[in-house]
Design an enzyme around this catalytic site. Structure first.
Site, PDB file in Angstrom:
ATOM      1  N   ASP A  85     -20.500 -30.328   9.861  1.00  0.00           N
ATOM      2  CA  ASP A  85     -20.139 -30.256   8.680  1.00  0.00           C
ATOM      3  C   ASP A  85     -19.187 -31.530   8.591  1.00  0.00           C
ATOM      4  O   ASP A  85     -18.710 -31.993   9.606  1.00  0.00           O
ATOM      5  CB  ASP A  85     -19.663 -29.075   8.409  1.00  0.00           C
ATOM      6  N   SER A 145     -21.831 -31.763   0.396  1.00  0.00           N
ATOM      7  CA  SER A 145     -21.647 -32.664  -0.385  1.00  0.00           C
ATOM      8  C   SER A 145     -22.673 -34.035  -0.800  1.00  0.00           C
ATOM      9  O   SER A 145     -23.440 -34.475  -0.208  1.00  0.00           O
ATOM     10  CB  SER A 145     -20.224 -33.621   0.302  1.00  0.00           C
ATOM     11  N   ASP A 202     -16.760 -32.558   5.697  1.00  0.00           N
ATOM     12  CA  ASP A 202     -15.690 -32.368   4.928  1.00  0.00           C
ATOM     13  C   ASP A 202     -14.683 -31.341   5.839  1.00  0.00           C
ATOM     14  O   ASP A 202     -15.057 -30.102   5.628  1.00  0.00           O
ATOM     15  CB  ASP A 202     -15.645 -31.918   3.650  1.00  0.00           C
ATOM     16  N   ARG A 241     -20.676 -28.166  -5.506  1.00  0.00           N
ATOM     17  CA  ARG A 241     -19.693 -28.722  -6.575  1.00  0.00           C
ATOM     18  C   ARG A 241     -19.802 -27.865  -8.048  1.00  0.00           C
ATOM     19  O   ARG A 241     -18.648 -27.134  -8.462  1.00  0.00           O
ATOM     20  CB  ARG A 241     -19.962 -30.182  -6.947  1.00  0.00           C
ATOM     21  N   ASP A 263     -15.876 -25.761   9.432  1.00  0.00           N
ATOM     22  CA  ASP A 263     -14.382 -25.546   8.834  1.00  0.00           C
ATOM     23  C   ASP A 263     -14.282 -24.356   7.918  1.00  0.00           C
ATOM     24  O   ASP A 263     -13.226 -23.802   7.510  1.00  0.00           O
ATOM     25  CB  ASP A 263     -13.581 -26.645   8.686  1.00  0.00           C
ATOM     26  N   GLY A 266     -16.603 -25.831   1.415  1.00  0.00           N
ATOM     27  CA  GLY A 266     -18.087 -25.650   1.774  1.00  0.00           C
ATOM     28  C   GLY A 266     -18.965 -25.390   0.812  1.00  0.00           C
ATOM     29  O   GLY A 266     -20.019 -25.454   0.727  1.00  0.00           O
ATOM     30  N   ASN A 279     -21.683 -36.743  -1.859  1.00  0.00           N
ATOM     31  CA  ASN A 279     -21.035 -38.020  -1.442  1.00  0.00           C
ATOM     32  C   ASN A 279     -21.100 -38.224   0.071  1.00  0.00           C
ATOM     33  O   ASN A 279     -20.316 -39.085   0.746  1.00  0.00           O
ATOM     34  CB  ASN A 279     -19.593 -37.938  -1.746  1.00  0.00           C
TER      35      ASN A 279
HETATM   36  C1  BG6 Z   1     -18.665 -29.688   0.696  1.00  0.00           C
HETATM   37  C2  BG6 Z   1     -17.054 -29.254   0.217  1.00  0.00           C
HETATM   38  O1  BG6 Z   1     -18.505 -30.260   1.894  1.00  0.00           O
HETATM   39  O2  BG6 Z   1     -18.991 -30.229  -0.357  1.00  0.00           O
HETATM   40  C3  BG6 Z   1     -16.828 -28.772  -0.950  1.00  0.00           C
HETATM   41  O3  BG6 Z   1     -16.571 -28.525   1.466  1.00  0.00           O
HETATM   42  C4  BG6 Z   1     -17.281 -29.701  -1.924  1.00  0.00           C
HETATM   43  O4  BG6 Z   1     -15.513 -28.475  -1.025  1.00  0.00           O
HETATM   44  C5  BG6 Z   1     -19.007 -29.786  -1.488  1.00  0.00           C
HETATM   45  O5  BG6 Z   1     -17.559 -28.988  -3.166  1.00  0.00           O
HETATM   46  C6  BG6 Z   1     -19.528 -30.575  -2.780  1.00  0.00           C
HETATM   47  O6  BG6 Z   1     -19.216 -31.802  -2.919  1.00  0.00           O
HETATM   48  P1  BG6 Z   1     -19.503 -33.133  -3.808  1.00  0.00           P
HETATM   49  O7  BG6 Z   1     -19.069 -34.106  -2.980  1.00  0.00           O
HETATM   50  O8  BG6 Z   1     -20.885 -32.969  -3.893  1.00  0.00           O
HETATM   51  O9  BG6 Z   1     -18.835 -32.581  -4.937  1.00  0.00           O
HETATM   52 MG    MG Z   2     -16.186 -28.406   5.518  1.00  0.00          MG
END
Ligand code: BG6
Ligand code: MG
Length: 216
Positions: free
Chosen positions: A10, A117, A12, A50, A171, A47, A119
């Site tokens: 993972d 994510s 984040d 969004r 996590d 985890g 991102n």
């Molecule tokens: C996960 C995070 O990795 O990604 C979450 O733990 C987050 O908190 C999710 O909401 C989605 O991320 P993003 O960057 O696409 O908004």
């Molecule tokens: Mg995480």
């Protein structure tokens, strides 16, 4: 002894501390929308995708909003989050994360990222490790978010290793659940209340004992 051929990490909260930035960005949005949101509430967002995060954050208030407003709030939160991402440098690994990556490669492991994510690639680029990974599975690759195992199953496929030979490091509770449902070894790095269901649990990335995992 189980044969291990790949690790899926993972991002984040495991490799870098973006979990904190997610919290701050959601907090800003919640304050603007006058919705109570604390670090305790944030636990349920770890985890999670969004959209699902916003649904949890708004709770019953969600009925006040149109679909267009929901999409606008998701974008607003992401814009706040992206401002934090601009501050990330090659020094922003969580303690032990760089050593973990090196240790896995030394042991001949395939190493992939399995993150919800969208991102992910931006964060990996800022950390200078986009090319390090043998496979990347992120918020764009699958539609079912954790706790569905899809993001990790995709990552296993990306590195060409059957899921039973994969170890997932997470996590988040939802991530540990995803790994277990996918038939993988789950390593949780968080308090017991959050990741107690994992096969192995450590307090942080720096505490991960690869010898223990490989010898089990
Ligand atoms: C996960 C995070 O990795 O990604 C979450 O733990 C987050 O908190 C999710 O909401 C989605 O991320 P993003 O960057 O696409 O908004
Ligand atoms: Mg995480």
């Amino acid at each position: 002894m189980r044969e291990i051929k790949a690790f899926i990490l993972d991002l984040d909260g495991v490799v870098t501390d973006t979990a904190e930035y997610h919290f701050r960005a959601w907090k800003q949005l919640a304050d603007e929308e006058r919705v109570t949101f604390t670090r305790e509430h944030n636990e349920a967002l770890r985890g999670v995708s969004r959209r699902k995060s916003l649904e949890i954050l708004l709770g019953d208030h969600i009925s006040r909003y149109t679909e267009e407003q929901i999409l606008e709030m998701m974008e607003r939160k992401n814009n706040y989050y992206k401002i934090y991402l601009e501050t990330i440098t090659k020094d922003d690994f969580l303690p032990g994360a760089k050593e973990l990556l090196a240790g896995l490669k030394e042991r001949g492991m395939k190493v992939a990222i399995g993150s919800a994510s969208k991102n992910t690639r931006t964060v990996l680029t800022r950390l200078g490790i986009l090319d390090f990974f043998d496979g990347i599975s992120d918020g764009y690759t699958v539609s079912r978010a954790k706790p569905a195992p899809d993001v990790f199953v995709y990552a296993a496929g990306a590195v060409g290793v059957p899921t039973e030979y994969c170890v997932v490091i997470e996590d988040a509770k939802s991530g540990v659940q995803a790994a277990l449902t996918g038939g993988m070894v789950a390593v949780g790095i968080a308090p017991k209340e959050r990741v107690g269901a994992a096969h192995f649990r450590y307090d942080s990335t720096a505490d991960i004992d690869l010898d223990e995992i490989f010898s089990s």
